[in-house]
Design an enzyme around this catalytic site. Sequence first.
Site, PDB file in Angstrom:
ATOM      1  N   THR A 185       0.874  -1.026  -0.118  1.00  0.00           N
ATOM      2  CA  THR A 185       0.051  -0.215  -0.346  1.00  0.00           C
ATOM      3  C   THR A 185       1.098   1.430   0.080  1.00  0.00           C
ATOM      4  O   THR A 185       1.839   1.141   0.610  1.00  0.00           O
ATOM      5  CB  THR A 185      -1.068  -0.215   1.273  1.00  0.00           C
ATOM      6  N   GLU A 333      -5.808  -3.993   1.295  1.00  0.00           N
ATOM      7  CA  GLU A 333      -6.017  -5.036   2.677  1.00  0.00           C
ATOM      8  C   GLU A 333      -7.202  -5.560   2.522  1.00  0.00           C
ATOM      9  O   GLU A 333      -7.612  -6.543   3.324  1.00  0.00           O
ATOM     10  CB  GLU A 333      -5.794  -4.234   3.930  1.00  0.00           C
ATOM     11  N   LYS A 442     -12.050  17.204  14.566  1.00  0.00           N
ATOM     12  CA  LYS A 442     -12.652  17.029  15.667  1.00  0.00           C
ATOM     13  C   LYS A 442     -13.019  18.252  16.588  1.00  0.00           C
ATOM     14  O   LYS A 442     -12.172  18.943  16.968  1.00  0.00           O
ATOM     15  CB  LYS A 442     -11.942  16.089  16.511  1.00  0.00           C
ATOM     16  N   TRP A 447     -17.635  15.444  14.767  1.00  0.00           N
ATOM     17  CA  TRP A 447     -16.407  15.344  13.810  1.00  0.00           C
ATOM     18  C   TRP A 447     -17.020  16.022  12.408  1.00  0.00           C
ATOM     19  O   TRP A 447     -18.304  15.717  12.099  1.00  0.00           O
ATOM     20  CB  TRP A 447     -16.503  13.859  13.253  1.00  0.00           C
TER      21      TRP A 447
END
Lengths: 546, 546
Positions: A185, A333, A442, A447
Site C-alpha cells: 500500500t 488490505e 474534531k 466530527w
Amino acid sequence: MHGLMQDRPLIISSLIEHAARFHPRTEIVSRLPEGGTHRTDWAGVRRTACQVANALGALGVKPTERVATLAWNGWRHLAMYFGVSGTGAVLHTVNPRLFPEQIAYIVNHAEDQVLFFDTTFAPLVEKLAPQLRTVKTYVCMSSREHMPSIDVPDLHCWDELVATQSEDYDWPEFDERSASSLCYTSGTTGNPKGVLYSHRSTMLHTLMELAPDTFGVSSRETVMLIVPMFHANGWGTPYAAAMVGAKLVFPGPHLDGKSVYELMRDEKVTFSQGVPTVWMMLFQHLDANPQLDARALGVKRIGIGGAAVSRGMLERFEKQFGAEVTQGWGMTETSPIGVISKLLPKHDNLPEEELVKVKLKQGRGVWGVDLKIVDDEGNKQPWDGEAFGHLRVRGPWIASGYFRGEGGSPIDEEGYFSTGDVATIDTDGFLQLVDRAKDVIKSGGEWISSIDVENAAASHPAVTEAAVIGIVHPKWQERPLLIVVRRAGAEVSADELRSYLAERLAKWWLPEEVVFVDSLPHTATGKLLKTKLREQYKGYVAAKAE
Amino acid sequence: MHGLMQDRPLIISSLIEHAARFHPRTEIVSRLPEGGTHRTDWAGVRRTACQVANALGALGVKPTERVATLAWNGWRHLAMYFGVSGTGAVLHTVNPRLFPEQIAYIVNHAEDQVLFFDTTFAPLVEKLAPQLRTVKTYVCMSSREHMPSIDVPDLHCWDELVATQSEDYDWPEFDERSASSLCYTSGTTGNPKGVLYSHRSTMLHTLMELAPDTFGVSSRETVMLIVPMFHANGWGTPYAAAMVGAKLVFPGPHLDGKSVYELMRDEKVTFSQGVPTVWMMLFQHLDANPQLDARALGVKRIGIGGAAVSRGMLERFEKQFGAEVTQGWGMTETSPIGVISKLLPKHDNLPEEELVKVKLKQGRGVWGVDLKIVDDEGNKQPWDGEAFGHLRVRGPWIASGYFRGEGGSPIDEEGYFSTGDVATIDTDGFLQLVDRAKDVIKSGGEWISSIDVENAAASHPAVTEAAVIGIVHPKWQERPLLIVVRRAGAEVSADELRSYLAERLAKWWLPEEVVFVDSLPHTATGKLLKTKLREQYKGYVAAKAE
C-alpha cells in the site's frame, strides 16, 4: 466430528486448469506496450503459465520466494498471476507509479529474487538496479526484437527464457493458507506496507466476485480490465475471469480516451472496471468527438472504485452509455472487495433524487465482510446513516497484518481490521465514506468531514482545488482551515467563499479561516498530501470561532 | 510461509447473521401444512434460529449429535438449517417419501437424538416411534392448536419448546471441516447411505450458487423453492438465499399445479427450482385453465434437476412463460452442484435445432467440480461428445465417503468419486448422462444406453412406459431386452415397435427381444426398479441377435 467431504485445497492453479479445460478457445486480447495487439486464449494462457513455472524452476526460485513484476495489464502478466503463485512462489506486483526510491524500498523489503518488467519500464529498471539488493535476475517481458539495451545484471528476454520452456507443468498441491501474492500500500505516511494474500483468501474472494451482488463475472462477459494488475490483484478480476472463462481485454499502457473507446468498440466489451480518472479521459474523448455513439458500444456494466463516483459520472454512464454503474469501496488490505453499491428491490420505486443518494454511497456489505463503525473509544456506533465512526472490517479476505510485521497489528480485540477510514452505515447496511480518520476534524466532540468541506469549496467556479485540515482552537480543540487554489484569472474572497459554503454546509462546519495558495502538495499517486499541509500550518491557531 | 490474511472459519451461522444484519425486512413466505400462509423476514428467521439453538441446549443436544427433520419446505425448517448446524449439531433431513422401514433404518443409523416433524407426518411418526432406538424427544413443528394427539414419548409442541426461548444466541466458532448436515441417498440397491456435509463444503457450494454460471442467486430475486429441503440441502438454495438476502417463498406440501401457480403469481416469484414432475403438474393446471397467462407471472428463470429435462418442457417454459431454463446434474453426494447447462457466447448464433441439443445436455462443468469419464479399466475417455465413460467427480463439495463407512470408499486413486453414472462430455465440457453404470448394456465391447432405448420406445403413441435391461447373449455377452407397458386399449406388436425404433436408433442398439407386461416395478421415490426386472428375467437368454 468432521464432515465426509473431499479435502481439496483452494489453490490458484486450479483456476487456470479449469479455464483451459472448459474455455480453451475463449480469447484474451492485449494491447502491447510495444504497439500492436496480441491475441491468445485460455488454453494459451495456461501454456504460458506453465512456461513461467518452468522458467522459475530453471532460475532456482523456490516456493515462498518473491517474484516481482513492473508491468501493465496484458497476457504475460496474466500468465504470471497463475504461473508464479501456482509453483508456491509469491507474485509481488509492484506499482510503477511510486517514486523510484519507494520502489527500491519495497523490492528490497520483499526480498524479490527476480524482477519481470515491461519494455516501458526499462529505463526505470536500469536506474533502480544498483539499489536492488536481492534481485538476481531481470526478465524483460518482450520479444527479442523489442529488448532494450540496458545495463542490468543477468538480463533475460521473455521469449528466450520463458517461451522456450515446456508447456506442461504439474502444479503442486499445498496448504491453502500459503502466501500467493504481495502488494504494497502506498500510504501518505511512513513506508509502504506489504499485504500478503493467501491462496485461500484469493479463492474465496474470487468466488464472491462472481456474485451478481458484487461484479457478477460470468462466462457471458467480455471484461476490459483497466484497473492496473499492480493494484490489489487487479481487483481480483484476472482470477474471476479464469474461474468462469470470461473473455479478457487488456489495454496495456494505452489508457487515453481514444484507445479505451476503440478497444471497447472493437472487442465488444460488456463490462469494464477502472478508476474515475480513466473514465474522465474517456468522457473527454467523447466530448471532442460528438459524432461517436457511446450507446452503440453495447457496454452493459461499469465497475468503479478507488475513489468516490460523482453524480455526473454516474449519470453519464447511465444516460449516454445505457450502462449500469457498480461502485465499490475496498483497499489493498481487503483484496479488495469491501462494500458494493448494488441496489435492492426496495429501491426500485424511489424518486430519482432519493435513488441517486443511494447510488452515490460506496455500497452495501456482502457476506464475508463484517463491518462495524466505532468511536475513538471503540464503542459501536448505530447504523442510522448519520453517526460517524472509524470503519473496521473482518473476514476471510481481509488482511490480519503486514509483511514482516510492519506497523504492528491492525487488528482489534474482536478481530477487526482498522481501515483508517471514517464512515456512516445506514439501516440497509449501505456504507458512506466520510473521511480518512487522520483527516477528520474534531470540533467540540463532533466530527467534521474534511472531504465534504473540500468538495463544497471545489464546486465554486473560481476554485481549482481545495484542502481542509484541522488547526488547533482554544475552545473547540480543532477547527477547519480551508486552503484554496484559485482558478487562473478568477477572483474570489474568503468572505465570498464562506457565504457560498454557508448555503451548502452545517453552520458549525464552516471554516472560519481561509488561505489562498498557488498550489497544493500531492503524493506520487496524486493524493493530497495533508501531512505536509499540517506541518506547514502547525502553528496556525484558529481564533475566530466563538 | 502463510499469507497474512484473517483466519475466519467458513461456518453456516455466518449466513443467518449476515442476512439478518443486511436484509432484515426481506420476506420469507411459507404456505403451511395446516393451511394458511405465514410471513416472516430474515431478521425473524434469525430470531427463530437462535430459539432453535437455545431449545437444543435445553434438550441437552451436544455438538456433533444429530437432529432429524421430517418436514416440508417452510420457515421453521429454514430456521433449523441455521439453528441446528449453528450450534455444532448435525441437521439430518429425512425424506418422508421413503418406505417407513427405510426411515426407521436411517434414523437409527444416524442415531438421531431429536426428531422434528410437520403435522402431516404425525401418523407416520406415531407408527415409527417404537422402532426409533435413539430418539429421545419428538417436536411437532406447529402451534398448540394444531398439535396432533399421538402417542410418542417426550412429545413437544414447537410453540412451547422453541418459540419460548431467548431470541439471542452466541454462535460458537469451530473447525470449518466440522459436520453440518446429513442426508441419506435412496439407492435402488442396499440400504440408504448417509452423506455427511461439512460447514466448509456447504459454504463453498453456497458461494458457487451465486455465480451467474450456476443459479445466479442474488438479492434481486424472489426464489420459490419447490425442490424439497430434504433433498441434498434443498439444492443449497436456503443457504444461498441467506448469503445474499433473497426473498424466499415456500409452497410447503401444496405442490399441485394450482397452488404453485397462485403462489408464483401472488409473491411475484422471479426464479424457481424443482424436479420435472412438479412442472408437469403446473403445465396440467395451465392446460385445464387456458385463460391463465403464464407470461404475466414474470418468472424469469426456472432451475430443473433430479431428472433430465424434455424438449417439450424446455420449450414450454421458454415460449409460454418467457423464462430461461437452467438444467443441472448433481447428486446428494455433490451438494448437489455437478454440472449446469448455461450457454456460452459461442452458442448465440446456433440454429435452433443445434441449440436445443446443447440445452438438453445436463450441463457444463463449473470450477470446483473436476470431471472425468473412464472405461471399465479406469482409462480416461476423450471429451468428444461421443465416447461413453463412467463419470467421476472431484472437488471441495463432493463426498469422500458415507457415514460410518457404509459401502466402503467411493474414491479412486486420483481422489475422484465414482458417481455410478455413464456419460459423454463434449469439447466444451458439456456433460450428457447416458445411463446408470449398472444399467448400461455391454454388447460386444460397446455400450448401449438403456435410457436412450427406453426413451425411444416410450415416444411411441401406444407405449405408456418402457424398461430396457441387459440379458445374457452367447456371442455379444449382453443384448438389450425391451419390456413394455402398452397404453390402455392401444395395440402394438413387437415387430411394429422394432420398426419404429429402427428409424431412431443405431442398428446394433435395436432390442431383438420385446416383452409386454401390465406394469413395471418402482422404488418409493418413483424410479424404475431395474434390479427387480433383472432378477425376474435372469434366465432369459437372447437368442436372435447374430
